[in-house]
Motif scaffolding. Structure first.
Motif, PDB file in Angstrom:
ATOM      1  N   UNK A  60       0.834  -1.202   0.000  1.00  0.00           N
ATOM      2  CA  UNK A  60       0.000   0.000   0.000  1.00  0.00           C
ATOM      3  C   UNK A  60       0.871   1.255   0.000  1.00  0.00           C
ATOM      4  N   UNK A  61       1.878   1.267   0.846  1.00  0.00           N
ATOM      5  CA  UNK A  61       2.747   2.446   0.935  1.00  0.00           C
ATOM      6  C   UNK A  61       3.458   2.713  -0.395  1.00  0.00           C
ATOM      7  N   UNK A  62       4.012   1.671  -1.003  1.00  0.00           N
ATOM      8  CA  UNK A  62       4.716   1.863  -2.268  1.00  0.00           C
ATOM      9  C   UNK A  62       3.764   2.239  -3.390  1.00  0.00           C
ATOM     10  N   UNK A  63       2.540   1.697  -3.359  1.00  0.00           N
ATOM     11  CA  UNK A  63       1.565   2.052  -4.388  1.00  0.00           C
ATOM     12  C   UNK A  63       1.150   3.505  -4.319  1.00  0.00           C
ATOM     13  N   UNK A  64       0.997   4.028  -3.116  1.00  0.00           N
ATOM     14  CA  UNK A  64       0.632   5.442  -2.968  1.00  0.00           C
ATOM     15  C   UNK A  64       1.793   6.352  -3.335  1.00  0.00           C
ATOM     16  N   UNK A  90      -4.418   4.256  -6.559  1.00  0.00           N
ATOM     17  CA  UNK A  90      -3.370   3.304  -6.209  1.00  0.00           C
ATOM     18  C   UNK A  90      -3.880   1.870  -6.198  1.00  0.00           C
ATOM     19  N   UNK A  91      -5.168   1.673  -5.958  1.00  0.00           N
ATOM     20  CA  UNK A  91      -5.695   0.313  -5.863  1.00  0.00           C
ATOM     21  C   UNK A  91      -5.469  -0.453  -7.153  1.00  0.00           C
ATOM     22  N   UNK A  92      -5.699   0.184  -8.289  1.00  0.00           N
ATOM     23  CA  UNK A  92      -5.521  -0.494  -9.566  1.00  0.00           C
ATOM     24  C   UNK A  92      -4.075  -0.921  -9.767  1.00  0.00           C
ATOM     25  N   UNK A  93      -3.141  -0.064  -9.409  1.00  0.00           N
ATOM     26  CA  UNK A  93      -1.729  -0.409  -9.565  1.00  0.00           C
ATOM     27  C   UNK A  93      -1.290  -1.459  -8.559  1.00  0.00           C
ATOM     28  N   UNK A  94      -1.888  -1.462  -7.373  1.00  0.00           N
ATOM     29  CA  UNK A  94      -1.497  -2.409  -6.330  1.00  0.00           C
ATOM     30  C   UNK A  94      -2.162  -3.766  -6.478  1.00  0.00           C
ATOM     31  N   UNK A  95      -3.204  -3.876  -7.282  1.00  0.00           N
ATOM     32  CA  UNK A  95      -4.008  -5.086  -7.321  1.00  0.00           C
ATOM     33  C   UNK A  95      -3.208  -6.347  -7.656  1.00  0.00           C
ATOM     34  N   UNK A 100     -11.203  -8.044 -12.511  1.00  0.00           N
ATOM     35  CA  UNK A 100     -11.493  -6.849 -11.730  1.00  0.00           C
ATOM     36  C   UNK A 100     -10.568  -5.701 -12.126  1.00  0.00           C
ATOM     37  N   UNK A 101      -9.294  -6.003 -12.369  1.00  0.00           N
ATOM     38  CA  UNK A 101      -8.357  -4.963 -12.772  1.00  0.00           C
ATOM     39  C   UNK A 101      -8.747  -4.364 -14.122  1.00  0.00           C
TER      40      UNK A 101
END
Length: 295
Positions: free
Chosen positions: A159-163, A193-198, A264-265
């Motif tokens: 999460x941290x890296x995605x943000x 960020x959710x899309x990139x972290x998925x 979902x992505x």
């Protein structure tokens, strides 16, 4: 046709790739034939060893299905707890307040550095010594505890890296129109960020599902793999046949999970491309009033 990333292959490169493909397929076929012939010579492909899985339902209802239920129960509980906990820790590590950021970093680095099996063993000892949890439920609690502590720490870093991977202009632009830091994180940064972290999150969910087998190997937790081990002598079914069936089940579960995540992505990406933010007149007036008030 050339691309920005690479040049189009020439005739020699195409012939070389075809040759490599043929060599690989021949080598793969040779390995598969060697495995098949070796198992056949050892009598591992006899119908009597595989019969319990294809005739009748007693093997499935007595061993495989209860083990699969325990595996899914532990994995679902760990995911439900680890996902929000990891998101909270990841966001806390980005806090401007040192008293929030430092403890979150210590927790993440501590539990991320300990093997998940060690956390499960400590969890079992903890529940046995300081709680009234029954001995039948302790393995499940210990497995879930170990999975949550370890994977929440890993998810926090995702999460941290995605943000942090998002352009700084996203947060700066949101603050320029008067949004507070909490609103910027909730309305602007996290949805992008959710899309990139998925993909990374799904990979960690697959790890959670597979790591439930550690509880069966060490803590006598009756999950899928442990049930197959118990079933190895059931009606003549041997270890290879039992573990092959379990491996196929794990592959099917993980494939279903990754397929759902891919769908979902794609859906999230299409939604972001096909829709845009529409501001009402009230929103514009509120934003202008907030900007004027700051001036």
């Amino acid at each position: 046709m050339s691309s920005i990333l690479y040049d189009a292959q020439g005739p020699r490169a195409k012939r070389r790739n075809i040759l490599f493909t043929v060599v690989f397929l021949v080598a793969l076929a040779a390995v598969l034939w060697w495995v098949f012939s070796t198992l056949n010579d050892k009598g591992q492909l006899e119908w009597a060893l595989w019969k319990p899985f294809f005739t009748g339902t007693e093997a499935w209802s007595t061993y495989i299905w209860p083990g699969l239920q325990n595996t899914l129960k532990a994995a679902v509980l760990a995911v439900v707890i680890a996902l929000p906990l990891g998101a909270a820790l990841g966001i806390a590590r980005l806090s401007d307040h040192k008293w929030v950021r430092v403890p979150a970093a210590v927790v993440v680095e501590f539990f991320r550095s300990i093997p998940v099996l060690v956390l499960m063993i400590f969890g079992l000892a903890l529940f046995a010594e300081y709680t009234n949890v029954s001995s039948d439920d302790r393995p499940l609690y210990a497995v879930v505890t170990g999975l949550v502590l370890y994977n929440a720490s890993v998810l926090a870093e995702i999460v941290r890296s995605g943000i942090l991977a998002l352009p700084r202009g996203q947060a700066e632009g949101a603050m320029a129109i008067g949004l507070r830091k909490g609103q910027v994180m909730r309305l602007i940064l996290l949805p992008q960020a959710v899309t990139a972290m998925l993909p990374a999150i799904v990979s960690q969910l697959v790890v959670i599902l597979k790591d439930t087998a550690l509880g069966g190997a060490i803590l006598t937790f009756p999950e899928l793999l442990a049930s197959a081990n118990t079933m190895s002598g059931y009606y003549g079914a041997n270890v290879i046949a039992s573990y092959t069936v379990v491996a196929v089940i794990y592959i099917a579960l993980n494939f279903a999970l990754t397929s759902f995540a891919s769908w979902l992505e794609r859906r999230l990406r299409r939604g972001k491309k096909s829709t845009g933010a529409v501001l009402r007149a009230d929103d514009v007036e509120t934003a202008d009033a907030g900007a004027v008030g700051k001036i």
